[in-house]
Write an enzyme that holds these catalytic residues in place. Structure first.
Site, mmCIF file in Angstrom:
data_model
loop_
_atom_site.group_PDB
_atom_site.id
_atom_site.type_symbol
_atom_site.label_atom_id
_atom_site.label_comp_id
_atom_site.label_asym_id
_atom_site.label_seq_id
_atom_site.Cartn_x
_atom_site.Cartn_y
_atom_site.Cartn_z
ATOM 1 N N LYS A 111 0.837 -1.208 0.000
ATOM 2 C CA LYS A 111 0.000 0.000 0.000
ATOM 3 C C LYS A 111 0.863 1.246 0.000
ATOM 4 O O LYS A 111 0.570 2.207 -0.723
ATOM 5 C CB LYS A 111 -0.942 -0.001 1.216
ATOM 6 N N LYS A 193 -4.902 -11.439 -6.799
ATOM 7 C CA LYS A 193 -5.765 -12.226 -5.918
ATOM 8 C C LYS A 193 -7.235 -11.842 -6.130
ATOM 9 O O LYS A 193 -7.524 -10.668 -6.349
ATOM 10 C CB LYS A 193 -5.353 -11.910 -4.470
ATOM 11 N N LYS A 196 -12.257 -8.610 -2.520
ATOM 12 C CA LYS A 196 -13.480 -7.814 -2.337
ATOM 13 C C LYS A 196 -13.363 -6.440 -2.953
ATOM 14 O O LYS A 196 -14.335 -5.810 -3.296
ATOM 15 C CB LYS A 196 -13.695 -7.567 -0.848
HETATM 16 P P1 AMP Z 1 -10.120 -11.221 4.320
HETATM 17 O O1 AMP Z 1 -11.306 -11.185 3.437
HETATM 18 O O2 AMP Z 1 -8.974 -10.466 3.757
HETATM 19 O O3 AMP Z 1 -10.430 -10.920 5.733
HETATM 20 O O4 AMP Z 1 -9.672 -12.738 4.312
HETATM 21 C C1 AMP Z 1 -10.326 -13.707 5.068
HETATM 22 C C2 AMP Z 1 -9.720 -15.049 4.823
HETATM 23 O O5 AMP Z 1 -9.952 -15.420 3.451
HETATM 24 C C3 AMP Z 1 -8.205 -15.078 5.013
HETATM 25 O O6 AMP Z 1 -7.850 -16.332 5.579
HETATM 26 C C4 AMP Z 1 -7.679 -14.952 3.623
HETATM 27 O O7 AMP Z 1 -6.407 -15.539 3.497
HETATM 28 C C5 AMP Z 1 -8.725 -15.718 2.811
HETATM 29 N N1 AMP Z 1 -8.784 -15.222 1.427
HETATM 30 C C6 AMP Z 1 -9.141 -13.986 1.011
HETATM 31 N N2 AMP Z 1 -9.068 -13.878 -0.337
HETATM 32 C C7 AMP Z 1 -8.649 -15.091 -0.785
HETATM 33 C C8 AMP Z 1 -8.378 -15.637 -2.078
HETATM 34 N N3 AMP Z 1 -8.508 -14.909 -3.194
HETATM 35 N N4 AMP Z 1 -7.966 -16.924 -2.156
HETATM 36 C C9 AMP Z 1 -7.829 -17.682 -1.044
HETATM 37 N N5 AMP Z 1 -8.062 -17.227 0.198
HETATM 38 C C10 AMP Z 1 -8.475 -15.962 0.354
#
Ligand code: AMP
Ligand code: TRP
Length: 329
Positions: A111, A193, A196
């Site tokens: 970032k 990746k 969201k």
């Molecule tokens: P977050 O949405 O960033 O809070 O991520 C929540 C969980 O989802 C964490 O364990 C991340 O590592 C996993 N995660 C988020 N995006 C991905 C993705 N594109 N592929 C695999 N795991 C993901």
């Protein structure tokens, strides 16, 4: 029984990446481990969120946890701010973390490298809060996607340092990264990746996406001009990602899927992936609507927070005593 803990930060709607990389695994683990999962709402506000949107995303996230199969009778499910010890231990952990360590965190580094403006102090110190989230519960394992591994490793370092300074206090946790699906990539740009914060909205499938829209996203996923169905992550990352998604959701090996579609066009394979994705989304969405209508969320969260606090609060007390903050006799 070994204890496992994880959290998700719903700064937007939960995605297929969250489901495959994290949620789905929590569900699989809840029978064999003491599972603690929480909604990391404090982590959400490290960047400004519209309050109404945030509230909706948090509610949906709890409902989706349940819709994906987490069972409140097996797992402890709660909202981070309902257990006050998180914020308090987070501060103590920040006092046991060096600036150099936080500067090395890739999420922060990326970032700043992008020249992002208005980065908050909360964003910078967020790995300290995450360490507190984990260490409060003496978690043995932390199932996360690949992107969170570095934060769990920092948590280990902080725990070991604290134990050395103040005496054995924390269990040193291990990250648990699934072999398939730890990093689901964007459908529109397989070098990124699935996230969201996808600006185009084409690369990311949300768990609450309309099924037709989800199918369209899969069918128009970026692939390559090689035209051969095989597993070559480097040269055919888009195709590889699609096969990985289908494999994770169908519990078939990636090789098995390749065998079925070998020699056929990409369209056929995409159709299969879309079928698998839509079937899973439909199942989740049906349960999601039932849960929202049943109005049980508040009770589930209240009970979850009470169970969590019963573990976390005494741990925080122990830490405060060891650090010398308490003057009770
Ligand atoms: P977050 O949405 O960033 O809070 O991520 C929540 C969980 O989802 C964490 O364990 C991340 O590592 C996993 N995660 C988020 N995006 C991905 C993705 N594109 N592929 C695999 N795991 C993901
Ligand atoms: N930082 C994680 C993410 O963005 C969410 C999270 C917060 C978490 N605290 C945690 C994950 C503790 C595992 C354990 O995805």
């Amino acid at each position: 029984m070994k204890r496992m803990l994880s959290g998700i930060k719903p700064t937007g709607q939960l995605t297929l990446g969250n489901y495959i990389g994290a949620l789905r695994n929590f569900v699989n683990y809840q029978d064999d481990y003491e599972m603690i999962v929480f909604i990391a709402n404090l982590h959400c506000i490290t960047e400004y969120q519209d309050p109404e949107d945030l509230k909706k995303n948090l509610t949906d996230a709890v409902a989706l946890y349940l819709a994906c199969g987490l069972d409140p009778n097996k797992a402890t499910i709660f909202l981070q701010t309902d257990v006050h010890s998180h914020a308090e231990l987070g501060y103590i952990m920040a006092c046991n973390t060096y600036l150099g360590e936080l500067n090395r965190m890739t999420q922060f580094k990326d970032k700043s490298a992008k020249g992002e403006k208005n980065m908050t102090a909360g964003l910078y110190t967020y790995p300290c809060l995450m360490a507190a989230d984990i260490l409060l519960y003496d978690a043995n394992y932390v199932p996360v996607g690949e992107d969170q591994k570095q934060h769990v490793e920092l948590t280990r370092d902080i725990a070991q340092r604290f134990n050395n300074k103040y005496g054995e206090t924390f269990v040193v946790p291990e990250p648990l990264i699934a072999k398939v699906g730890a990093r689901i990539m964007s459908l529109s740009d397989p070098s990124k990746k699935m996230s969201k914060s996808d600006e185009t909205n084409k690369g990311c499938i949300y768990l609450l996406d309309d099924l037709k829209a989800a199918r369209k996203k899969v069918m128009s996923a970026v692939t390559d001009s090689i035209g051969i169905i095989q597993l070559d992550k480097e040269n055919q990352p888009g195709l590889y990602n699609l096969i990985e998604i289908a494999s994770a959701l169908s519990n078939r090996s990636m090789e098995d899927i390749v065998k079925e579609f070998e020699g056929q066009g990409y369209g056929k394979l995409k159709g299969y992936v879309a079928d698998v994705v839509c079937a899973e989304l439909e199942k989740i969405q049906t349960r999601y609507h039932e849960i929202i209508e049943s109005r049980q969320l508040e009770t589930i969260l209240k009970e979850g927070a009470a169970k969590a606090a019963a573990i976390a609060d005494p741990k925080l007390e122990e830490v405060k005593k060891k650090v010398g903050l308490e003057i009770k006799y």
